[in-house]
Design a protein around this motif. Sequence first.
Motif, PDB file in Angstrom:
ATOM      1  N   PRO A  20      35.085  25.733  36.568  1.00  0.00           N
ATOM      2  CA  PRO A  20      35.388  26.938  35.766  1.00  0.00           C
ATOM      3  C   PRO A  20      35.888  28.056  37.037  1.00  0.00           C
ATOM      4  O   PRO A  20      35.490  27.880  38.144  1.00  0.00           O
ATOM      5  CB  PRO A  20      34.252  27.734  35.405  1.00  0.00           C
ATOM      6  N   SER A  21      36.776  28.796  36.794  1.00  0.00           N
ATOM      7  CA  SER A  21      37.279  29.637  37.781  1.00  0.00           C
ATOM      8  C   SER A  21      36.254  30.912  38.376  1.00  0.00           C
ATOM      9  O   SER A  21      35.606  30.966  37.421  1.00  0.00           O
ATOM     10  CB  SER A  21      38.621  30.622  37.431  1.00  0.00           C
ATOM     11  N   ILE A  22      36.379  31.529  39.208  1.00  0.00           N
ATOM     12  CA  ILE A  22      35.477  32.212  39.715  1.00  0.00           C
ATOM     13  C   ILE A  22      35.359  33.564  38.914  1.00  0.00           C
ATOM     14  O   ILE A  22      34.184  34.043  38.833  1.00  0.00           O
ATOM     15  CB  ILE A  22      35.960  32.845  41.404  1.00  0.00           C
ATOM     16  N   SER A  23      36.130  33.703  38.236  1.00  0.00           N
ATOM     17  CA  SER A  23      36.510  34.913  37.354  1.00  0.00           C
ATOM     18  C   SER A  23      35.826  34.720  35.859  1.00  0.00           C
ATOM     19  O   SER A  23      35.759  35.601  35.121  1.00  0.00           O
ATOM     20  CB  SER A  23      37.766  35.630  37.066  1.00  0.00           C
ATOM     21  N   ALA A  24      35.483  33.364  35.652  1.00  0.00           N
ATOM     22  CA  ALA A  24      35.073  32.777  34.479  1.00  0.00           C
ATOM     23  C   ALA A  24      33.735  33.580  34.144  1.00  0.00           C
ATOM     24  O   ALA A  24      32.825  33.910  35.011  1.00  0.00           O
ATOM     25  CB  ALA A  24      34.967  31.563  34.301  1.00  0.00           C
ATOM     26  N   SER A  25      33.342  33.859  32.843  1.00  0.00           N
ATOM     27  CA  SER A  25      31.887  34.217  32.413  1.00  0.00           C
ATOM     28  C   SER A  25      31.033  33.401  32.615  1.00  0.00           C
ATOM     29  O   SER A  25      31.086  32.207  32.909  1.00  0.00           O
ATOM     30  CB  SER A  25      32.156  34.526  30.756  1.00  0.00           C
ATOM     31  N   ILE A  26      29.684  34.004  32.802  1.00  0.00           N
ATOM     32  CA  ILE A  26      28.588  33.196  32.995  1.00  0.00           C
ATOM     33  C   ILE A  26      28.357  31.992  31.649  1.00  0.00           C
ATOM     34  O   ILE A  26      27.801  30.987  32.289  1.00  0.00           O
ATOM     35  CB  ILE A  26      27.324  34.077  33.080  1.00  0.00           C
ATOM     36  N   THR A  27      28.859  32.548  30.609  1.00  0.00           N
ATOM     37  CA  THR A  27      28.787  31.493  29.492  1.00  0.00           C
ATOM     38  C   THR A  27      29.410  30.232  29.761  1.00  0.00           C
ATOM     39  O   THR A  27      29.180  29.032  29.578  1.00  0.00           O
ATOM     40  CB  THR A  27      29.074  31.835  28.132  1.00  0.00           C
ATOM     41  N   ASP A  28      30.655  30.181  30.602  1.00  0.00           N
ATOM     42  CA  ASP A  28      31.629  29.207  30.991  1.00  0.00           C
ATOM     43  C   ASP A  28      31.049  28.315  31.933  1.00  0.00           C
ATOM     44  O   ASP A  28      30.926  27.226  31.858  1.00  0.00           O
ATOM     45  CB  ASP A  28      32.924  29.767  31.295  1.00  0.00           C
ATOM     46  N   TRP A  29      30.331  29.090  32.807  1.00  0.00           N
ATOM     47  CA  TRP A  29      29.739  28.200  33.925  1.00  0.00           C
ATOM     48  C   TRP A  29      28.437  27.471  33.580  1.00  0.00           C
ATOM     49  O   TRP A  29      28.199  26.297  33.813  1.00  0.00           O
ATOM     50  CB  TRP A  29      29.357  29.240  34.992  1.00  0.00           C
ATOM     51  N   VAL A  30      27.634  28.166  32.751  1.00  0.00           N
ATOM     52  CA  VAL A  30      26.433  27.481  31.888  1.00  0.00           C
ATOM     53  C   VAL A  30      26.856  26.237  31.223  1.00  0.00           C
ATOM     54  O   VAL A  30      26.374  24.887  31.182  1.00  0.00           O
ATOM     55  CB  VAL A  30      25.629  28.398  31.230  1.00  0.00           C
ATOM     56  N   ARG A  31      27.974  26.411  30.510  1.00  0.00           N
ATOM     57  CA  ARG A  31      28.604  25.135  29.628  1.00  0.00           C
ATOM     58  C   ARG A  31      29.145  24.480  30.426  1.00  0.00           C
ATOM     59  O   ARG A  31      29.110  23.012  30.250  1.00  0.00           O
ATOM     60  CB  ARG A  31      29.761  25.987  28.841  1.00  0.00           C
ATOM     61  N   ALA A  32      29.719  24.602  31.375  1.00  0.00           N
ATOM     62  CA  ALA A  32      30.407  23.429  32.471  1.00  0.00           C
ATOM     63  C   ALA A  32      29.130  22.553  33.150  1.00  0.00           C
ATOM     64  O   ALA A  32      29.470  21.526  33.283  1.00  0.00           O
ATOM     65  CB  ALA A  32      31.227  24.233  33.377  1.00  0.00           C
ATOM     66  N   GLY A  33      28.156  23.457  33.683  1.00  0.00           N
ATOM     67  CA  GLY A  33      27.138  22.797  34.263  1.00  0.00           C
ATOM     68  C   GLY A  33      26.484  21.953  33.445  1.00  0.00           C
ATOM     69  O   GLY A  33      26.093  20.499  33.826  1.00  0.00           O
ATOM     70  N   PHE A  34      25.999  21.957  32.132  1.00  0.00           N
ATOM     71  CA  PHE A  34      25.224  21.283  31.455  1.00  0.00           C
ATOM     72  C   PHE A  34      26.081  20.236  30.605  1.00  0.00           C
ATOM     73  O   PHE A  34      25.778  19.451  29.866  1.00  0.00           O
ATOM     74  CB  PHE A  34      24.577  22.057  30.375  1.00  0.00           C
ATOM     75  N   SER A  35      27.491  20.211  30.823  1.00  0.00           N
ATOM     76  CA  SER A  35      28.439  19.212  30.337  1.00  0.00           C
ATOM     77  C   SER A  35      28.351  17.923  31.453  1.00  0.00           C
ATOM     78  O   SER A  35      28.902  16.729  30.935  1.00  0.00           O
ATOM     79  CB  SER A  35      29.838  19.695  30.237  1.00  0.00           C
TER      80      SER A  35
END
Length: 234
Positions: A20-35
């Motif tokens: 995700p980009s730096i400006s992405a939401s925390i939800t996007d970061w969590v979703r990316a991590g657990f993918s």
Amino acid sequence: RLGFKALIEAACHMEGIPCPSISASITDWVRAGFSTSSLSGILGTAANKIMLGAYQNVPSAARVLAKKLTANDFKTHTGYRLSGDAVLEKIGSGGELKHGTLEESSFTFSVDTYGKLIAVTRQQWMNDDLGAFTQIPLRIGRGAGQALESAFWTLVLANTGTFFGSTNVNYISGAATALGLAAMDTALKTMREMVDDQSQPILVTPKYLVVPPALEGEARRLFVSDQFVATGVG
């Protein structure tokens, strides 16, 4: 210091997954991590090491004084102690050996499960620092060490008057047992004179003196001599 976002970014790069980009939401970061399949392993391994270190750093009398037993389930189990007459005797001129005896005594024990659930808040994720990641495993590891000590001393104190009692000659009480040189002499004499079920000396050397915090200073003075430095003209 590796924050949550940096950890997720590293996991994504390891598996070639878009980050995700730096400006992405925390939800996007969590979703990316657990993918990713590696993030849970990274988190689990790191957390386990932190918890184990914190657990081992808790000063423990239980791990020093108690014997560790294992069980496969939570049922009440029976343990056994072997005893009997096994003291060697002089062989006579005819070469005859006398028979010894073996006896057993039993005791019961069981195991239980301890745990606690601690959640990471949205604010901790948003702050993206190590506080959320390291402080929780540290507290859980330390809490495990404290739980062990509490369970051990609860069991010990609950056995005053039963296992630890005058009948077993392993308990002394009264004003004369107040911690000091005289009381230590009495305790050492009592332990050295203890015998087993065959009236043979147990031959155990006293090694540890366990005291509450209020008596730690007095206990240290019993084993460490105070040093006095003379000053002035003699």
